[in-house]
Design a protein around this motif. Structure first.
Motif, PDB file in Angstrom:
ATOM      1  N   GLY A  70      15.861  50.818  60.547  1.00  0.00           N
ATOM      2  CA  GLY A  70      16.615  51.766  60.129  1.00  0.00           C
ATOM      3  C   GLY A  70      17.796  50.869  59.780  1.00  0.00           C
ATOM      4  N   HIS A  71      18.144  49.519  60.677  1.00  0.00           N
ATOM      5  CA  HIS A  71      19.531  49.009  61.510  1.00  0.00           C
ATOM      6  C   HIS A  71      19.456  47.562  60.293  1.00  0.00           C
ATOM      7  CE1 HIS A  71      21.599  52.002  63.083  1.00  0.00           C
ATOM      8  NE2 HIS A  71      20.045  52.450  63.643  1.00  0.00           N
ATOM      9  N   GLY A  72      17.958  46.723  61.074  1.00  0.00           N
ATOM     10  CA  GLY A  72      18.329  45.356  60.375  1.00  0.00           C
ATOM     11  C   GLY A  72      17.703  44.581  61.113  1.00  0.00           C
ATOM     12  N   GLY A  73      18.292  44.276  62.329  1.00  0.00           N
ATOM     13  CA  GLY A  73      18.429  43.310  63.177  1.00  0.00           C
ATOM     14  C   GLY A  73      19.251  42.929  64.448  1.00  0.00           C
ATOM     15  N   PHE A  74      18.940  42.927  65.250  1.00  0.00           N
ATOM     16  CA  PHE A  74      20.514  42.338  66.487  1.00  0.00           C
ATOM     17  C   PHE A  74      21.512  42.775  65.553  1.00  0.00           C
ATOM     18  CE2 PHE A  74      16.183  43.409  68.836  1.00  0.00           C
ATOM     19  CZ  PHE A  74      17.288  44.518  69.799  1.00  0.00           C
ATOM     20  N   MET A  89      19.963  37.745  68.833  1.00  0.00           N
ATOM     21  CA  MET A  89      21.190  37.460  67.012  1.00  0.00           C
ATOM     22  C   MET A  89      20.940  35.613  67.537  1.00  0.00           C
ATOM     23  SD  MET A  89      23.758  40.028  68.760  1.00  0.00           S
ATOM     24  CE  MET A  89      24.193  39.838  70.019  1.00  0.00           C
ATOM     25  N   THR A  90      20.248  35.351  68.491  1.00  0.00           N
ATOM     26  CA  THR A  90      20.752  33.652  68.027  1.00  0.00           C
ATOM     27  C   THR A  90      19.150  33.500  67.196  1.00  0.00           C
ATOM     28  OG1 THR A  90      22.035  33.085  70.018  1.00  0.00           O
ATOM     29  CG2 THR A  90      20.963  31.586  69.053  1.00  0.00           C
ATOM     30  N   TRP A  91      18.033  33.652  67.600  1.00  0.00           N
ATOM     31  CA  TRP A  91      16.975  33.612  66.728  1.00  0.00           C
ATOM     32  C   TRP A  91      17.962  34.786  65.518  1.00  0.00           C
ATOM     33  CZ3 TRP A  91      14.204  37.668  64.799  1.00  0.00           C
ATOM     34  CH2 TRP A  91      13.320  37.382  64.101  1.00  0.00           C
ATOM     35  N   GLU A  92      17.628  35.037  65.033  1.00  0.00           N
ATOM     36  CA  GLU A  92      18.471  35.719  64.046  1.00  0.00           C
ATOM     37  C   GLU A  92      19.577  34.617  62.792  1.00  0.00           C
ATOM     38  OE1 GLU A  92      17.886  40.733  65.342  1.00  0.00           O
ATOM     39  OE2 GLU A  92      19.685  38.835  65.354  1.00  0.00           O
ATOM     40  N   VAL A  93      20.177  33.942  63.609  1.00  0.00           N
ATOM     41  CA  VAL A  93      21.100  33.196  63.146  1.00  0.00           C
ATOM     42  C   VAL A  93      20.380  31.768  62.908  1.00  0.00           C
ATOM     43  CG1 VAL A  93      23.245  32.003  63.506  1.00  0.00           C
ATOM     44  CG2 VAL A  93      23.137  34.199  64.288  1.00  0.00           C
ATOM     45  N   MET A  94      19.417  31.462  63.402  1.00  0.00           N
ATOM     46  CA  MET A  94      18.585  30.659  63.183  1.00  0.00           C
ATOM     47  C   MET A  94      17.897  30.766  61.955  1.00  0.00           C
ATOM     48  SD  MET A  94      19.280  28.082  65.305  1.00  0.00           S
ATOM     49  CE  MET A  94      17.926  26.936  65.482  1.00  0.00           C
ATOM     50  N   ARG A  95      17.427  31.532  61.989  1.00  0.00           N
ATOM     51  CA  ARG A  95      16.329  32.041  60.366  1.00  0.00           C
ATOM     52  C   ARG A  95      17.638  32.122  59.317  1.00  0.00           C
ATOM     53  NH1 ARG A  95      14.938  37.142  60.838  1.00  0.00           N
ATOM     54  NH2 ARG A  95      12.837  37.225  59.284  1.00  0.00           N
ATOM     55  N   SER A 138      17.847  40.501  60.509  1.00  0.00           N
ATOM     56  CA  SER A 138      15.689  40.437  60.151  1.00  0.00           C
ATOM     57  C   SER A 138      15.609  41.988  60.167  1.00  0.00           C
ATOM     58  CB  SER A 138      15.722  39.681  62.237  1.00  0.00           C
ATOM     59  OG  SER A 138      16.338  41.469  62.940  1.00  0.00           O
ATOM     60  N   ASN A 139      14.598  42.171  60.581  1.00  0.00           N
ATOM     61  CA  ASN A 139      13.655  43.573  60.295  1.00  0.00           C
ATOM     62  C   ASN A 139      13.139  44.290  61.782  1.00  0.00           C
ATOM     63  OD1 ASN A 139      11.666  42.124  60.516  1.00  0.00           O
ATOM     64  ND2 ASN A 139      10.177  42.647  58.908  1.00  0.00           N
TER      65      ASN A 139
END
Length: 260
Positions: free
Chosen positions: A228-232, A46-52, A223-224
């Protein structure tokens, strides 16, 4: 929107949900270090996704750093939790050029919610964890189907245009039913039904908070990674919202007095 288009994401959502539910159930029932490691890995993702979303460099390395910080926090005295998690967030924030304060607040919420979930799995009876998970899942499923079938006025169109009042209220109704079912197993009274609805609303607000961040940063999904849900973040935002409030109730003894 045509009928087929309205339900076009249903099958990938169902398949992904079944896989995640199966893995999640095993991890929750097992508990211990497996549960701690799983939550730490989710925190890192999730932190990776936030950074992105904030278009920061070295997103992977900072995701690993924050995931390790959550895992380390579970091993050390509680007085060190906030400094460790805060240090990881501020190291990552050094690479953020836009909305740094928003990034810090959102990232701290993510990591604290993950740590709180670990703490509650270790401190609370398993029954409480199943109750919490069923409230979040029930709220999500009820909101999805009621919103598409019943439609109606939007709950907060400026931030989350797909969410309706019908879906929101359906989530409250399902959570109340979950609360009634768990009155006996948890040894509590009717107040658990009220708390269940509060946690359902907290779950919905977690979803709204993430939607606000995505809209601010101009992205559709975090993210992908999950079909069907996207990211974490897209999948666990509701759980984070509910777990923070659950942890607060637990700490002040509103729920722990009924634990068995």
């Amino acid at each position: 929107m045509s009928g087929n288009a309205q339900w076009s994401d249903l099958m990938p959502r169902v398949i992904s949900a079944l896989v995640m539910a199966s893995i999640g159930l095993i991890v929750i029932l097992t508990g211990g270090w497996l549960f701690t490691l799983a939550i730490a890995m989710i925190a890192g993702a999730m932190t990776w996704e936030v950074m992105r979303m904030f278009m920061a460099p070295k997103a992977i390395s900072h995701g690993v750093l924050c995931g390790f910080a959550v895992f380390l926090s579970a091993l050390l005295p509680s007085i060190l939790v906030l400094p460790i998690l805060g240090a990881a967030v501020f190291v990552s924030a050094a690479h953020i050029e836009r909305d740094k304060g928003v990034f810090i607040g959102f990232s701290l919420w993510v990591l604290l919610a993950c740590f709180g979930f670990i703490l509650l799995r270790h401190e609370a009876a398993l029954t409480w964890m199943l109750w919490l998970v069923l409230i979040v899942i029930g709220t999500d499923i009820a909101g999805y189907f009621a919103g598409r079938i019943l439609g109606g006025p939007k709950f907060w169109p400026a931030i989350s245009p797909k969410k309706t009042w019908s879906g929101t209220v359906a989530g409250w109704a399902v959570s109340a039913i979950v609360g009634v079912i768990f009155i006996g197993p948890t040894g509590t009274g009717f107040g658990l039904v009220v708390v269940s609805v509060v946690l359902s609303f907290s779950s919905q607000m977690g979803d709204i908070a993430e939607s606000a961040i995505k809209r601010r940063m101009g992205v559709k999904d975090s993210s992908n990674l999950i079909p069907g849900h996207g990211g974490f973040l897209d999948r666990f935002d509701g759980m984070m919202g509910a777990s923070v409030v659950f942890a607060l109730f637990w700490v002040i003894g509103l729920l722990s007095s009924g634990a068995s």
